[in-house]
Design a protein around this motif. Structure first.
Motif, PDB file in Angstrom:
ATOM      1  N   ASN B  63       0.824  -1.208   0.000  1.00 23.87           N
ATOM      2  CA  ASN B  63       0.000   0.000   0.000  1.00 23.87           C
ATOM      3  C   ASN B  63       0.856   1.255   0.000  1.00 23.87           C
ATOM      4  N   GLN B  64       1.919   1.237   0.828  1.00 23.44           N
ATOM      5  CA  GLN B  64       2.796   2.403   0.894  1.00 23.44           C
ATOM      6  C   GLN B  64       3.460   2.658  -0.454  1.00 23.44           C
ATOM      7  N   LEU B  65       3.969   1.580  -1.046  1.00 23.90           N
ATOM      8  CA  LEU B  65       4.658   1.729  -2.321  1.00 23.90           C
ATOM      9  C   LEU B  65       3.700   2.195  -3.413  1.00 23.90           C
ATOM     10  N   GLN B  66       2.478   1.672  -3.362  1.00 27.53           N
ATOM     11  CA  GLN B  66       1.516   2.072  -4.382  1.00 27.53           C
ATOM     12  C   GLN B  66       1.100   3.532  -4.207  1.00 27.53           C
ATOM     13  N   GLY B  67       0.977   3.950  -2.951  1.00 28.64           N
ATOM     14  CA  GLY B  67       0.658   5.352  -2.679  1.00 28.64           C
ATOM     15  C   GLY B  67       1.755   6.256  -3.221  1.00 28.64           C
ATOM     16  N   GLN B  68       2.987   5.851  -2.947  1.00 26.19           N
ATOM     17  CA  GLN B  68       4.144   6.608  -3.405  1.00 26.19           C
ATOM     18  C   GLN B  68       4.178   6.664  -4.935  1.00 26.19           C
ATOM     19  N   SER B  69       3.821   5.540  -5.535  1.00 18.38           N
ATOM     20  CA  SER B  69       3.856   5.433  -6.984  1.00 18.38           C
ATOM     21  C   SER B  69       2.835   6.374  -7.631  1.00 18.38           C
ATOM     22  N   SER B  70       1.623   6.433  -7.063  1.00 20.89           N
ATOM     23  CA  SER B  70       0.633   7.318  -7.686  1.00 20.89           C
ATOM     24  C   SER B  70       0.957   8.780  -7.401  1.00 20.89           C
ATOM     25  N   LYS B  71       1.642   9.015  -6.288  1.00 22.56           N
ATOM     26  CA  LYS B  71       2.059  10.384  -5.988  1.00 22.56           C
ATOM     27  C   LYS B  71       3.075  10.867  -7.044  1.00 22.56           C
ATOM     28  N   LEU B  72       4.015   9.966  -7.376  1.00 23.31           N
ATOM     29  CA  LEU B  72       5.007  10.310  -8.396  1.00 23.31           C
ATOM     30  C   LEU B  72       4.347  10.543  -9.753  1.00 23.31           C
ATOM     31  N   GLU B  73       3.300   9.775 -10.006  1.00 24.61           N
ATOM     32  CA  GLU B  73       2.589   9.949 -11.270  1.00 24.61           C
ATOM     33  C   GLU B  73       1.941  11.339 -11.312  1.00 24.61           C
ATOM     34  N   GLU B  90      12.057  12.596 -14.482  1.00 24.33           N
ATOM     35  CA  GLU B  90      12.636  12.110 -13.216  1.00 24.33           C
ATOM     36  C   GLU B  90      11.570  11.414 -12.372  1.00 24.33           C
ATOM     37  N   ALA B  91      10.425  12.052 -12.244  1.00 23.06           N
ATOM     38  CA  ALA B  91       9.333  11.478 -11.437  1.00 23.06           C
ATOM     39  C   ALA B  91       8.896  10.129 -12.010  1.00 23.06           C
ATOM     40  N   LEU B  92       8.767  10.079 -13.334  1.00 25.72           N
ATOM     41  CA  LEU B  92       8.272   8.848 -13.953  1.00 25.72           C
ATOM     42  C   LEU B  92       9.305   7.725 -13.905  1.00 25.72           C
ATOM     43  N   SER B  93      10.589   8.073 -13.970  1.00 26.73           N
ATOM     44  CA  SER B  93      11.578   6.989 -13.905  1.00 26.73           C
ATOM     45  C   SER B  93      11.659   6.443 -12.473  1.00 26.73           C
ATOM     46  N   ARG B  94      11.475   7.322 -11.485  1.00 30.52           N
ATOM     47  CA  ARG B  94      11.407   6.822 -10.110  1.00 30.52           C
ATOM     48  C   ARG B  94      10.190   5.922  -9.934  1.00 30.52           C
ATOM     49  N   GLN B  99       7.458   0.591  -9.372  1.00 29.03           N
ATOM     50  CA  GLN B  99       6.532  -0.407  -9.917  1.00 29.03           C
ATOM     51  C   GLN B  99       7.181  -1.785  -9.955  1.00 29.03           C
ATOM     52  N   GLN B 100       8.496  -1.792 -10.232  1.00 28.58           N
ATOM     53  CA  GLN B 100       9.230  -3.055 -10.239  1.00 28.58           C
ATOM     54  C   GLN B 100       9.171  -3.703  -8.857  1.00 28.58           C
ATOM     55  N   GLN B 101       9.406  -2.887  -7.835  1.00 24.81           N
ATOM     56  CA  GLN B 101       9.314  -3.370  -6.447  1.00 24.81           C
ATOM     57  C   GLN B 101       7.919  -3.909  -6.173  1.00 24.81           C
ATOM     58  N   VAL B 102       6.935  -3.129  -6.613  1.00 24.32           N
ATOM     59  CA  VAL B 102       5.541  -3.508  -6.355  1.00 24.32           C
ATOM     60  C   VAL B 102       5.233  -4.867  -6.974  1.00 24.32           C
ATOM     61  N   SER B 103       5.649  -5.067  -8.240  1.00 24.07           N
ATOM     62  CA  SER B 103       5.296  -6.356  -8.845  1.00 24.07           C
ATOM     63  C   SER B 103       6.058  -7.516  -8.207  1.00 24.07           C
ATOM     64  N   LEU B 197      12.302   6.481  -0.442  1.00 22.86           N
ATOM     65  CA  LEU B 197      10.884   6.522  -0.795  1.00 22.86           C
ATOM     66  C   LEU B 197      10.250   7.453   0.218  1.00 22.86           C
ATOM     67  N   ASP B 198       9.038   7.839  -0.055  1.00 24.28           N
ATOM     68  CA  ASP B 198       8.370   8.742   0.868  1.00 24.28           C
ATOM     69  C   ASP B 198       8.152   8.039   2.202  1.00 24.28           C
ATOM     70  N   ASP B 199       8.456   8.709   3.293  1.00 29.29           N
ATOM     71  CA  ASP B 199       8.300   8.047   4.588  1.00 29.29           C
ATOM     72  C   ASP B 199       6.899   8.209   5.161  1.00 29.29           C
ATOM     73  N   GLN B 200       6.003   8.776   4.377  1.00 29.34           N
ATOM     74  CA  GLN B 200       4.593   8.903   4.774  1.00 29.34           C
ATOM     75  C   GLN B 200       4.384   9.824   5.978  1.00 29.34           C
ATOM     76  N   SER B 201       5.461  10.361   6.566  1.00 26.18           N
ATOM     77  CA  SER B 201       5.276  11.215   7.734  1.00 26.18           C
ATOM     78  C   SER B 201       4.873  12.604   7.276  1.00 26.18           C
ATOM     79  N   GLY B 202       5.191  12.917   6.019  1.00 26.27           N
ATOM     80  CA  GLY B 202       4.832  14.228   5.499  1.00 26.27           C
ATOM     81  C   GLY B 202       5.812  15.307   5.933  1.00 26.27           C
ATOM     82  N   LEU B 203       6.774  14.925   6.778  1.00 30.71           N
ATOM     83  CA  LEU B 203       7.730  15.917   7.265  1.00 30.71           C
ATOM     84  C   LEU B 203       8.819  16.165   6.229  1.00 30.71           C
TER      85      LEU B 203
END
Lengths: 92, 265
Positions: B63-73, B90-94, B99-103, B197-203
């Protein structure tokens, strides 16, 4: 006779199937000893299909020992080799 | 030379017989074995719980990785709208790397689910056999003398010990797989924590976001200026055009303004 597929349970088979299973079993051993992983996988699948196909599943609460025991479908050649050696993977 | 199936059968039986020689009185062996069975059942249940825990952790990371992925999109889209193709790239290559990790993780997740299912069924089978053994054990103890019990015990014993060996192997394999996945999950946690990757803390704001914010801030000022200029000149507002990044024809504007709005309050 009763055959166990490891990780799946036991099946009861008519003794008349013994010859066919035996033939596949010898093949499996040969492939294991020669290290033919693809052949091993193929033969193991064939054996398992045969047992599931012609056998009657034994109820879970049966306490009968199996005459023959087959490795689980995803067992690798190395794992089976290990199980058949003296310091096998089988606990107990 | 016997085949694999026969040899395996012999090995299982040898183990069962070895276990039988433990006590003077075979009826004690029955009790001892029953204790062992209960212990193994506990172990299998713990195994199922461990696999489930690993599975849930993987789901969380996914879930975290997917959230990060759509944020980059989104960032890629925004960067493109602001005319910064380099930033979008840059955003899309990240995102592609993520996505590789996700799959990869999705495959692991399936493996774990399969393992969990198999162990759950194994626990059910063992439970049924343990119950049957308990009944039989009491019958044997009540009905036969120690001398007579020997053969009866051997019969019921080999069946249950074979099941125990089988389940023992299944548990071992599940533990190995879980340990491998735990190590991997740990690596991803570190990745998440290191800010790669984004640490989800928002800081910690990532660099792409910082750049975008800077750009949007600038854009807002630009837009404001445009609007003021337009007002001073008494002409139509140019802000819409700037915001949408497209070239709206007067006809388009006409259509948009004539469409009724259905804003839900």
């Amino acid at each position: 006779m009763i055959v166990r597929i490891m990780g799946e349970g036991q099946w009861k088979l008519a003794d008349s199937h013994f010859a066919e299973l035996n033939r596949l079993d010898d093949e499996l051993l040969e492939e294991m000893e020669s290290g033919d992983a693809d052949g091993f996988r193929r033969t193991l699948s064939a054996l398992l299909d045969e047992v599931r196909d012609i056998g009657e599943p034994l109820p879970d609460d049966a306490l009968e020992p199996s005459e023959l025991i087959l490795p689980s479908p995803d067992a690798t050649l190395e794992e089976v080799r290990e199980m058949l050696s003296d310091n096998g993977l089988i606990p107990g | 030379m016997s085949g694999v199936m026969k040899r395996m059968g012999m090995i299982f039986r040898a183990k069962a017989n070895k276990a039988l020689d433990r006590a003077e009185d075979p009826r004690e062996t029955l009790d001892y074995s029953y204790q062992k069975q209960l212990e193994l059942l506990q172990k299998v249940r713990r195994g199922v719980a461990d696999v489930a825990t690993s599975r849930k952790r993987l789901e969380l990371q996914l879930n975290q990785l997917q959230g990060q992925s759509s944020k980059l999109e989104d960032q890629g889209r925004k960067a493109l709208a602001l005319g910064r193709e380099d930033l979008a790239r840059e955003a899309l290559s990240r995102r592609a790397a993520l996505q590789q990790q996700v799959s990869d993780l999705e495959v692991q997740h399936q493996t774990l689910q399969g393992e969990e299912e198999k162990l759950t069924l194994a626990a059910q089978r063992l439970q049924a056999k343990v119950d049957a053994f308990r009944t039989k054990k009491e019958t044997i103890k009540a009905t036969y003398t120690a001398a007579q019990a020997q053969t009866r015990i051997a019969e019921s014993f080999s069946g249950i010990s074979e099941e125990m060996s089988d389940v023992g192997v299944a548990i071992q394999r599940a533990e190995d797989k879980t340990a491998q996945l735990q190590a991997r999950a740990g690596a991803i946690d570190e990745l998440l924590a290191s800010g790669a990757l984004d640490d989800q803390s928002g800081l910690a704001k990532d660099d792409i976001q910082a750049e975008l914010d800077r750009l949007s801030g600038g854009t807002d000022v630009e837009l404001e200026l445009q609007r003021m200029k337009a007002e001073l000149a008494g002409g139509p507002s140019a802000s819409k055009q700037a915001i949408e990044g497209g070239t709206a024809t007067p006809q388009d504007q006409q259509q948009q303004s004539s469409q009724p709005r259905f804003d839900k309050q």
